[in-house]
Scaffold this motif. Sequence first.
Motif, PDB file in Angstrom:
ATOM      1  N   ASN A  67       0.739  -1.048   0.021  1.00 39.66           N
ATOM      2  CA  ASN A  67      -0.045  -0.099   0.303  1.00 39.66           C
ATOM      3  C   ASN A  67       0.791   1.355  -0.033  1.00 39.66           C
ATOM      4  OD1 ASN A  67      -2.489   1.318  -0.048  1.00 39.66           O
ATOM      5  ND2 ASN A  67      -2.721   1.645   2.101  1.00 39.66           N
ATOM      6  N   MET A  68       1.926   1.175  -0.702  1.00 37.07           N
ATOM      7  CA  MET A  68       2.578   2.369  -0.701  1.00 37.07           C
ATOM      8  C   MET A  68       2.962   3.167  -2.046  1.00 37.07           C
ATOM      9  SD  MET A  68       6.359   1.267   1.290  1.00 37.07           S
ATOM     10  CE  MET A  68       7.432   2.518   0.546  1.00 37.07           C
ATOM     11  N   ALA A  69       2.214   2.718  -3.284  1.00 38.14           N
ATOM     12  CA  ALA A  69       2.467   3.407  -4.391  1.00 38.14           C
ATOM     13  C   ALA A  69       1.239   3.050  -5.180  1.00 38.14           C
ATOM     14  CB  ALA A  69       3.632   2.699  -5.097  1.00 38.14           C
ATOM     15  N   GLU A  70       1.083   4.121  -6.142  1.00 33.48           N
ATOM     16  CA  GLU A  70       0.045   3.868  -7.252  1.00 33.48           C
ATOM     17  C   GLU A  70       0.407   4.525  -8.503  1.00 33.48           C
ATOM     18  OE1 GLU A  70      -4.289   4.902  -4.982  1.00 33.48           O
ATOM     19  OE2 GLU A  70      -2.798   6.678  -5.317  1.00 33.48           O
ATOM     20  N   ILE A  71      -0.188   4.136  -9.692  1.00 31.93           N
ATOM     21  CA  ILE A  71       0.194   4.324 -10.841  1.00 31.93           C
ATOM     22  C   ILE A  71      -0.950   5.531 -11.251  1.00 31.93           C
ATOM     23  CG2 ILE A  71       0.055   3.870 -13.502  1.00 31.93           C
ATOM     24  CD1 ILE A  71       1.909   1.330 -12.822  1.00 31.93           C
ATOM     25  N   GLY A  72      -0.487   6.550 -11.609  1.00 26.77           N
ATOM     26  CA  GLY A  72      -1.499   7.685 -12.027  1.00 26.77           C
ATOM     27  C   GLY A  72      -1.503   7.940 -13.668  1.00 26.77           C
ATOM     28  N   ILE A  73      -2.890   7.871 -14.340  1.00 26.34           N
ATOM     29  CA  ILE A  73      -2.770   7.750 -15.851  1.00 26.34           C
ATOM     30  C   ILE A  73      -3.706   9.170 -16.094  1.00 26.34           C
ATOM     31  CG2 ILE A  73      -3.800   6.291 -17.732  1.00 26.34           C
ATOM     32  CD1 ILE A  73      -3.311   3.914 -16.067  1.00 26.34           C
ATOM     33  N   ALA A  74      -3.169   9.588 -17.212  1.00 16.07           N
ATOM     34  CA  ALA A  74      -4.061  10.663 -17.805  1.00 16.07           C
ATOM     35  C   ALA A  74      -4.526  10.248 -19.106  1.00 16.07           C
ATOM     36  CB  ALA A  74      -3.157  11.997 -17.785  1.00 16.07           C
ATOM     37  N   THR A  75      -5.643  10.485 -19.289  1.00 15.10           N
ATOM     38  CA  THR A  75      -6.419  10.211 -20.691  1.00 15.10           C
ATOM     39  C   THR A  75      -7.169  11.458 -21.273  1.00 15.10           C
ATOM     40  OG1 THR A  75      -8.406   8.938 -19.743  1.00 15.10           O
ATOM     41  CG2 THR A  75      -6.655   7.571 -20.300  1.00 15.10           C
ATOM     42  N   TRP A  76      -7.225  11.528 -22.565  1.00 10.52           N
ATOM     43  CA  TRP A  76      -8.137  12.559 -23.357  1.00 10.52           C
ATOM     44  C   TRP A  76      -8.620  11.959 -24.490  1.00 10.52           C
ATOM     45  CZ3 TRP A  76      -6.779  14.887 -28.009  1.00 10.52           C
ATOM     46  CH2 TRP A  76      -7.672  15.868 -28.406  1.00 10.52           C
ATOM     47  N   GLN A  77      -9.872  11.975 -24.526  1.00 12.49           N
ATOM     48  CA  GLN A  77     -10.494  11.410 -25.694  1.00 12.49           C
ATOM     49  C   GLN A  77     -10.202   9.718 -25.935  1.00 12.49           C
ATOM     50  OE1 GLN A  77     -10.258  14.080 -29.102  1.00 12.49           O
ATOM     51  NE2 GLN A  77     -11.665  15.540 -28.136  1.00 12.49           N
ATOM     52  N   GLY A  78     -10.048   9.265 -24.991  1.00 10.84           N
ATOM     53  CA  GLY A  78      -9.755   7.723 -24.991  1.00 10.84           C
ATOM     54  C   GLY A  78      -8.230   7.360 -25.298  1.00 10.84           C
ATOM     55  N   LYS A  79      -7.252   8.460 -25.256  1.00 13.02           N
ATOM     56  CA  LYS A  79      -6.211   8.257 -25.548  1.00 13.02           C
ATOM     57  C   LYS A  79      -5.199   8.292 -24.283  1.00 13.02           C
ATOM     58  CE  LYS A  79      -6.451   9.942 -30.336  1.00 13.02           C
ATOM     59  NZ  LYS A  79      -6.156  11.179 -31.140  1.00 13.02           N
ATOM     60  N   ILE A  80      -4.406   7.358 -23.797  1.00 16.89           N
ATOM     61  CA  ILE A  80      -3.366   7.799 -22.663  1.00 16.89           C
ATOM     62  C   ILE A  80      -2.340   8.792 -23.208  1.00 16.89           C
ATOM     63  CG2 ILE A  80      -2.145   6.382 -21.156  1.00 16.89           C
ATOM     64  CD1 ILE A  80      -3.900   4.131 -21.620  1.00 16.89           C
ATOM     65  N   LEU A  81      -2.138   9.822 -22.400  1.00 10.90           N
ATOM     66  CA  LEU A  81      -1.091  10.870 -22.794  1.00 10.90           C
ATOM     67  C   LEU A  81       0.074  10.873 -21.688  1.00 10.90           C
ATOM     68  CD1 LEU A  81      -3.395  13.709 -24.045  1.00 10.90           C
ATOM     69  CD2 LEU A  81      -2.344  11.785 -25.448  1.00 10.90           C
TER      70      LEU A  81
END
Length: 341
Positions: free
Chosen positions: A223-237
Motif C-alpha cells: 500500500n505504498m504506491a499507485e500509478i496515475g494515468i491521464a487520458t484525453w478522448q480515450g488516448k493515454i497521454l
Amino acid sequence: MALKTETNLMQIPLKLQTLVSADSQFWDRLSQDCFMQSWAWADFKELEGYKTFRCGLFSGETLVGGCIFYYYPHPGKSNLLLSPGGPILPPNCPAEAMQLLLQKAAALAKEVGAIAWRIEPLWQEKPAFLKSFVRAPADLLPSETLLINLQPTEGEILAQMKHKGRYNLQLSQKKGVKIEFTTNPQSIPVFYDLFWETVRRQHFFGEPYGFFINLCQTLFSANMAEIGIATWQGKILASVIIIYRGNRATYLYGGRSFQHPEIRASYSLHWEAMRRAKAKNCQVYDFYGYTRDANHAYSKFSQFKRQFGGVPVTTIGAHDYFFYDNLADTIITLLHHLGEK
C-alpha cells in the motif's frame, strides 16, 4: 516492543541487533523520512538481486534507530555497502548511534568484500560526527528536490503556482483530461510504454520492464504506491508512479506521450496527484529530482516542475566511509587479475 518515547532512553546503553519481520511495522514507523529505508523497498531490492542487512538500534527494548544496508556484488569492480536515505539516528545520541552502525558496516564490509559504506541521510547540514565521511562521487538520491506544501487549502496551493502553471492546468481541465489512480497490475505496461517513449525522446537512462514489475507489485502490496494515468478522448497521454511514505508523496517516475502536447495532460495529472496525496494526509508532494542549474541534465524537467511553485530543498548528498584495508585488498586483487590477462 515500543517505539522511542521522550523518556530517559539516553540513560540506557544502545545495542545493535538484526531486525526480523516482526519488527517491520516498528521500523517503518521510525524510518518514514525516506521510502528507500522502508521494509517493502528492501524487499523490492532483494528481488533486484541485492542483499539486504536490516539493523536496528535499541535502547532497552525500544527501537530508536538503525539502518538498512544494501549490497550488490559487481564482479571485478569495487563494491559498496549502500544506505540510501539512511541511517536513522536517535536525536538524543546520534554520534554514539553512528559509531555502532559504523562498526556494523565495517563487519559487513569485511564479510562481503565492500570497500566503503555510502550513506545518504536527508539532512541539510553535515554533522561533525560525519567528519570521517567524504562526499561521494555519485548520489543515491537526488540531493536537490522541489517540495510542494500540501497543508494549505487547495486554493492556496493553486495561488502559489506560477501563472503559466495555473494556465496550463486550467487548459487541460477545460480540454477534459481524465485522471485515474490505480494499483491494477494491468496498468504497469501502460505506464511502461509511456516511460520508454519518454526515455527515447529525452535520451536519459531507463529501467527495464522487469524492474517496474518488481517495484510495483512489491509496493502495491505494501500500500505504498499507485500509478496515475491521464487520458484525453480515450488516448493515454501521461502516467506517473507515486510513492506514499509517512507524510510525503513522492513522484518517482513518469512518462508522457509524444502526441497532443497541447493538451497539457501532465499538469492535470500532477495536480490530481497532489489532491490525492493531500486526501491521504500527506503534507508534502516531492517532485524528486530538481535543479536550479540551467546546464544540468534535469534542467528541462525542472522547468516544468517549477510551474507548480514549491520550495527547492538541498540535502548533503551521499557520503562515503572507506575501509582502507578492504580497498587495498581489492586493488591488489584487481592488479593480479590484470597481470594474468
